[in-house]
Design an enzyme around this catalytic site. Structure first.
Site, PDB file in Angstrom:
ATOM      1  N   PHE A 183     -32.513  15.533 -15.114  1.00  0.00           N
ATOM      2  CA  PHE A 183     -31.105  15.194 -15.197  1.00  0.00           C
ATOM      3  C   PHE A 183     -30.208  16.153 -14.431  1.00  0.00           C
ATOM      4  CE2 PHE A 183     -32.324  13.142 -19.375  1.00  0.00           C
ATOM      5  CZ  PHE A 183     -32.351  11.888 -18.804  1.00  0.00           C
TER       6      PHE A 183
ATOM      7  N   ASP B  58     -37.498  12.938 -26.708  1.00  0.00           N
ATOM      8  CA  ASP B  58     -37.967  13.568 -25.466  1.00  0.00           C
ATOM      9  C   ASP B  58     -38.451  14.982 -25.744  1.00  0.00           C
ATOM     10  OD1 ASP B  58     -38.615  13.567 -22.804  1.00  0.00           O
ATOM     11  OD2 ASP B  58     -36.642  14.174 -22.106  1.00  0.00           O
TER      12      ASP B  58
END
Length: 851
Positions: A543, A657
Site C-alpha cells: 500500500f 491480513d
C-alpha cells in the site's frame, strides 16, 4: 444303497455337527424361534453396519449380549441387553422364548434378561437393522416389519445413534434416559443419565443420580443455545418433533453423509462425547465434550451468580446482587449464590400492577438461565411489557427461533461464553441501574441540559474549525529553513463527511473514551520526514512506502504514505483510522495522527526501532538474534493482541491480513500488530460474514475465505497458525519448498508431525536455546489453527490457554488439505484493477469472487 446305510452313527453325527455349526456361525440379520444365538455366534445387519452377539469388556470374563459396529476395527458397543446380569461363563444363549419375548439365558436355562412384552405372538421374529436397532415384531423377516412389539431404540444404554429418539412423554412427564456404564469396563447401570428435560423449555439434561449435572441450554430451532460450538452445518439434521397425537416431544438426528459414523455417548465418568470415526487413523475423534470445565457444571456459581472460566475467580454476582454468604464466597464456596441488594419496587407495593421504577439490566454473551417459560408474544418490547406486568418475573429474553422467554424462578446456571451466547434482561430496582430513582421531570431536565451542551459544543468546534482554516499555511512543502507550522488538530470537513457514512461503528469509535485523533497538515508531515527522502525510508509494502519521521518534540514516528496506485482507497484509509485510533493494547501499534490533503492519505504511527518480525525470522544473518524465549514471547503477544481484537475490545474486529511483515517489534522486542486497512468490524452477536471482495496475503488466507469469501475470527486464527509455524521454523510459507515432496510449510510441518520428527521442523539457529516442550506444543497449536474447517480451529482464548498451560489436553489436529505448492507469483500485488506494484515482501491479493 447298502453302502449309504452302513454307518448310520456317522451320518447322525454329521447332521448334529452341521446343526451346531450353523447355530455357531449363523450371521443373517434375523433371529427366529428355534435358531438361537449361542455364545460365539452373531447376527449382522443386511448392510454390514452392526453386529449382535456375546462380548466381554476389557479385563473382564463376564459375558453380555450387545450390539457393536461391524465396520469399526475397535469394538465399540452401543447397546447392552443384560447389563446388570452377566453370564458368568461362555454357555449363554440369546433366543426367542416360548412366550415370544427375547431372552438371555445362562447355561442352566435361567433367564437373565427378557423384553417382558405382554401379548407377544408365538411366531415373533427379531432382526437387526442397519441403523443399529434390534426390533422384535410379528413379521417373518427383516423385510416384513409387521407389528413392532419392542425395539432396542426404546430401551437405550449409553449411546445415542442417528435415528434414535431422545423423547419425553408429555402426558406422564417420563423421559427416555440414556444411562452410563458403571465404569469403563462394567456395562451395568452407572450413576449418570441423560435425556430430555421434563421441566421448562426443550433441552437436554444430564443427571448425576437425581441431581442435575449439566444441561444443553434451550433449543432455538437449529442448535442448543448452551453449546456455543454447536453449528447447524455439522449437527447432521438435528431436529425437535412435537408429536401431540402420540403425546411425545423428542429430539432426533440423521446422517447427511451416509459414509460417516457418528454417535453421542454419555461416559461412565459423566462426560457427554460427540464422536466421529476416523477411518484413516482407525480411531474415534472427539468433536466436542461437555462438561469439561467447572463453568459447564450445573449452577456452579449458585443463584444469581455467573461463571466465566476466563476470569479469576470464575464466579461473580450479577450486577445488583451480592454474595449471600460473603465469608464462604471469599473461600471459593459459591454454592450459596447471590441475593438481591435492593428489593424490586413492585415487591414493595404489590397493589400497583405496572410499576414505574423497575428496569432491566442487559447481559450479553451468556448461557440463558434454567427453568424458563415460553410465552406466545412477538417482539422484544411486548416481551418486556409482559415481564413488567408480572411481579414474579425476574428476567426475560427474546430469541429468534424461540420467541419470548420469561423466568419466574430464581436465576440459576448462568455462564458467560467467550464467543456467541444470548442476551438476558434482568429485572432490577431503578437505583441499581444507575439512575438513582430520578423523577421523570428531573430526567427531562438533564436530557435538555445535555442537548443544549451538545449544541453549544458543536457550534464551538465549527467556529474553531473556520478560524483554523483561514490560518492554514499555503504551499506544497515546508523547507527546513522556514518556520514549521503547528499541527492542525481540528477535524476537516472532508474527513467528517467521510466518517459519517460509516454509521454507528464510526460514531462509537469517535465518541469513545480517549483523546481525539490529531490531524496534521501535509507540510508538517513532509518536513518531519525530510521531504520523504530515501534516507528516511524504512520500507515499502503493497500500500505504499513507510518513512521515519521526527516531530519537533524529538519523538520519532513511522509515517505511512499511501500510494495512489495501492488499491487502498478512502474506505480502507478511514477503516484504519477508526479502528486503530481507539484501540488500546500493549500488543497493538498506536496511531498518533493522520493527514488527508487532496489525494494524499498519510498515517503517523509510533516508531518501532526493531522494524518488523519478518526482518528477523526470515533473514539468516539476524535469525540467531531472536532466540527461542523471545520468539515464544512474541507468539504469546500476538495471540493476546488478537484475543483483544476478537473479544475484549468494544468492537469485534477481524484483521484479515495478519502476517510477519505486519508484526512490528518495539525496543524490547515486544510484538505490535499493525496495518488495519483490511480489518472488518463485527457486531456484538455477529460471528461470520461474506464478502465478494477477497483481500489478503497468499499463504495466510484461510480456505473458506480464499474460496468462498467467508470470514470470521477463525480466519485470523488460520493466519495466526501459519505465522506461528513460520516463527518456529524460520521459513516463509509462501517461499518454502520441500526437497522431497511438493509441500508448502504447512504440509511439511504435518508430515514431520505424523512421523514423530517434529523437532526437525524448528529453526536450526534456536535449537540450542529452545524448550522442547514449548516448541512441540507450539507446532501442535499451529496445526490446530490451520485445519481446513473453521469449526475445527480453536478460538484465540483457547489458543492462549493451550500455549500457557502445561496440563491442558490438546485435541488431535486434522491434516490440512491445502498443502501442495502452487506456482503463484510472490513479488507482485494483484488488485481488481490489475495494477502491478512492486512489493518487498509478500503478495497481497485482491480479487472478485462471484456469489
Amino acid at each position: 444303497m447298502g453302502s449309504r446305510c452302513r454307518h448310520p452313527s456317522l451320518f447322525l453325527s454329521s447332521l448334529f455337527l452341521l446343526y451346531n455349526l450353523s447355530s455357531f456361525c449363523y450371521a443373517a440379520s434375523t433371529l427366529t424361534r428355534g435358531r438361537p444365538i449361542r455364545d460365539g455366534g452373531t447376527i449382522i445387519s443386511e448392510g454390514n453396519n452392526f453386529q449382535l452377539g456375546f462380548f466381554s469388556p476389557v479385563n473382564s470374563t463376564n459375558r453380555y449380549v450387545g450390539i457393536w459396529y461391524y465396520k469399526v476395527s475397535v469394538q465399540t458397543v452401543v447397546w447392552v441387553a443384560n447389563r446388570d446380569n452377566p453370564v458368568l461363563d461362555t454357555n449363554g444363549v440369546f433366543t426367542i422364548g416360548g412366550s415370544g419375548n427375547l431372552m438371555v439365558l445362562d447355561g442352566n436355562g435361567n433367564s437373565l434378561w427378557s423384553t417382558n412384552v405382554s401379548a407377544v405372538s408365538g411366531n415373533s421374529t427379531a432382526y437387526l437393522t442397519d441403523s443399529g436397532n434390534l426390533i422384535l415384531s410379528t413379521g417373518n423377516d427383516a423385510g416384513d416389519t409387521g407389528n413392532t412389539l419392542w425395539q432396542s431404540f426404546d430401551d437405550p444404554t449409553d449411546t445415542y445413534l442417528p435415528g434414535m429418539k431422545a423423547s419425553l412423554n408429555l402426558r406422564t412427564g417420563n423421559t427416555r434416559l440414556f444411562v452410563s456404564w458403571k465404569s469403563a469396563n462394567d456395562p451395568s447401570i452407572g450413576n449418570y443419565s441423560m435425556g430430555v428435560d421434563p421441566v421448562g423449555s426443550p433441552q437436554i439434561v444430564m443427571w448425576e443420580g437425581s441431581k442435575r449435572r449439566w444441561r444443553s441450554g434451550q433449543w432455538n430451532g437449529q442448535t442448543f443455545m448452551g453449546v456455543p460450538n454447536m453449528r447447524p452445518l455439522y449437527i447432521y439434521g438435528f431436529r425437535l418433533v412435537n408429536d401431540e397425537e402420540g403425546g411425545l416431544r423428542y429430539f432426533t438426528y440423521t446422517m447427511t453423509n451416509s459414509t460417516d459414523i457418528l454417535k453421542f455417548r454419555i461416559r461412565w465418568d459423566g462426560i457427554e462425547d460427540h464422536l466421529l470415526w476416523n477411518s484413516e487413523k482407525k480411531e474415534w475423534t472427539t468433536i466436542w465434550s461437555q462438561p469439561v470445565d467447572e463453568c459447564e457444571l450445573y449452577n456452579q456459581c449458585g443463584t444469581y451468580g455467573i461463571c466465566n472460566r476466563m476470569s479469576s475467580p470464575v464466579c461473580t454476582c450479577l450486577q445488583g446482587f451480592e454474595p449471600k454468604s460473603p465469608l464462604e464466597w471469599s473461600r471459593g464456596n459459591w454454592s450459596g449464590g447471590c441475593v438481591r441488594r435492593t428489593q424490586l419496587q413492585c415487591q414493595r407495593n404489590s397493589s400497583v400492577e405496572n410499576i414505574e421504577g423497575d428496569g432491566f439490566l442487559k447481559v450479553q454473551g451468556i448461557k440463558l438461565p434454567d427453568f424458563s417459560n415460553w410465552v406466545s408474544i412477538q417482539g422484544r418490547g411486548e416481551c418486556e411489557d409482559e415481564c413488567l406486568k408480572n411481579c414474579s418475573c425476574r428476567a426475560y429474553a427474546y430469541v429468534n427461533g424461540v420467541g419470548c422467554m420469561l423466568w419466574e424462578r430464581d436465576l440459576v446456571d448462568i455462564q458467560h461464553f467467550p464467543e456467541g451466547g444470548n442476551t438476558l434482561y434482568i429485572r432490577l430496582a431503578d437505583s441499581e441501574l444507575g439512575q438513582g430513582g430520578m423523577s421523570k421531570i428531573l430526567k427531562l431536565v438533564i436530557i435538555i441540559i445535555a442537548l443544549l451542551g451538545f449544541v453549544f459544543l458543536s457550534l464551538s468546534i465549527y467556529l474553531l474549525w473556520r478560524f483554523n482554516a483561514k490560518r492554514k499555511v499555503k504551499g506544497s512543502l515546508v523547507m527546513p529553513n522556514k518556520e514549521l507550522p503547528l499541527p492542525d488538530l481540528s477535524i476537516s470537513e472532508e474527513l467528517s463527511k467521510d466518517l459519517s457514512v460509516l454509521g454507528d461503528a464510526a460514531i462509537e469509535a469517535k465518541q469513545g473514551d480517549g483523546p481525539e485523533l490529531p490531524l496534521f497538515n501535509f507540510n508538517f508531515v513532509a518536513f518531519s520526514t525530510n521531504n520523504f527522502s530515501d534516507a528516511n525510508k524504512l520500507g515499502e509494502g503493497g500500500f505504499g512506502p513507510v518513512y521515519k519521521g521526527k516531530l519537533p518534540c524529538g519523538r520519532e514516528v513511522a509515517v505511512k504514505r499511501l500510494s495512489r496506485r495501492s488499491g487502498q482507497g478512502l474506505e480502507e484509509f478511514k477503516n484504519e483510522i477508526i479502528l486503530i485510533a481507539k484501540l488500546q493494547h500493549r500488543n497493538l501499534v498506536r496511531l498518533l495522527g493522520c493527514c488527508i490533503q487532496g489525494e494524499e492519505k498519510i498515517l503517523l504511527y509510533e516508531f518501532m526501532p526493531n522494524s518488523s518480525l519478518d526482518s528477523f525470522i526470515f533473514e539468516p544473518e539476524r535469525q540467531g538474534k531472536l532466540e527461542w524465549g523471545k520468539r515464544f514471547n512474541i507468539i504469546e503477544g500476538i495471540a493476546r493482541g488478537l484475543l483483544y481484537l476478537h473479544r475484549d475490545s468494544r468492537l469485534r474486529i477481524i484483521h484479515r491480513d495478519l502476517k510477519a511483515s505486519n508484526i512490528l517489534l518495539d525496543e524490547e522486542m515486544n510484538p505490535r500488530i499493525s496495518d488495519f486497512g483490511m480489518a472488518k468490524i463485527f457486531g456484538g452477536n455477529q460471528n461470520e460474514a461474506n464478502t465478494t471482495r477477497v483481500v489478503g496475503t497468499y499463504g495466510y488466507m484461510s480456505p473458506e475465505y480464499a474460496m468462498e469469501g467467508l470470514f470470521s475470527v477463525k480466519s485470523d486464527v488460520y493466519s495466526f497458525g501459519v505465522l506461528l509455524l513460520e516463527i518456529v521454523s524460520g521459513r516463509r510459507n509462501t517461499h518454502f519448498r520441500s526437497q522431497e515432496h511438493s509441500l508448502n510449510l504447512l504440509g511439511y510441518a504435518w508430515k514431520l508431525w505424523i512421523e514423530d520428527k517434529a523437532m526437525e521442523f524448528i529453526d536450526p539457529s534456536i535449537s540450542g536455546s529452545c524448550s522442547k516442550w514449548e516448541v512441540l506444543r507450539c507446532i501442535h497449536v499451529g496445526l490446530l489453527c490451520v485445519q481446513d474447517s473453521a469449526m475445527d480451529r480453536p478460538t484465540m482464548s483457547s489458543v492462549i490457554l493451550m500455549l500457557e498451560s502445561e496440563t491442558a489436553t490438546l485435541p488431535v489436529p486434522k491434516q490440512p488439505t491445502f498443502t501442495i505448492v502452487r506456482n503463484h507469483p510472490t513479488d507482485v500485488c494483484i488488485s481488481v484493477e490489475s495494477h502491478e506494484i512492486a512489493s518487498t515482501n509478500d503478495v497481497t491479493v485482491t480479487m472478485i469472487v462471484g456469489r
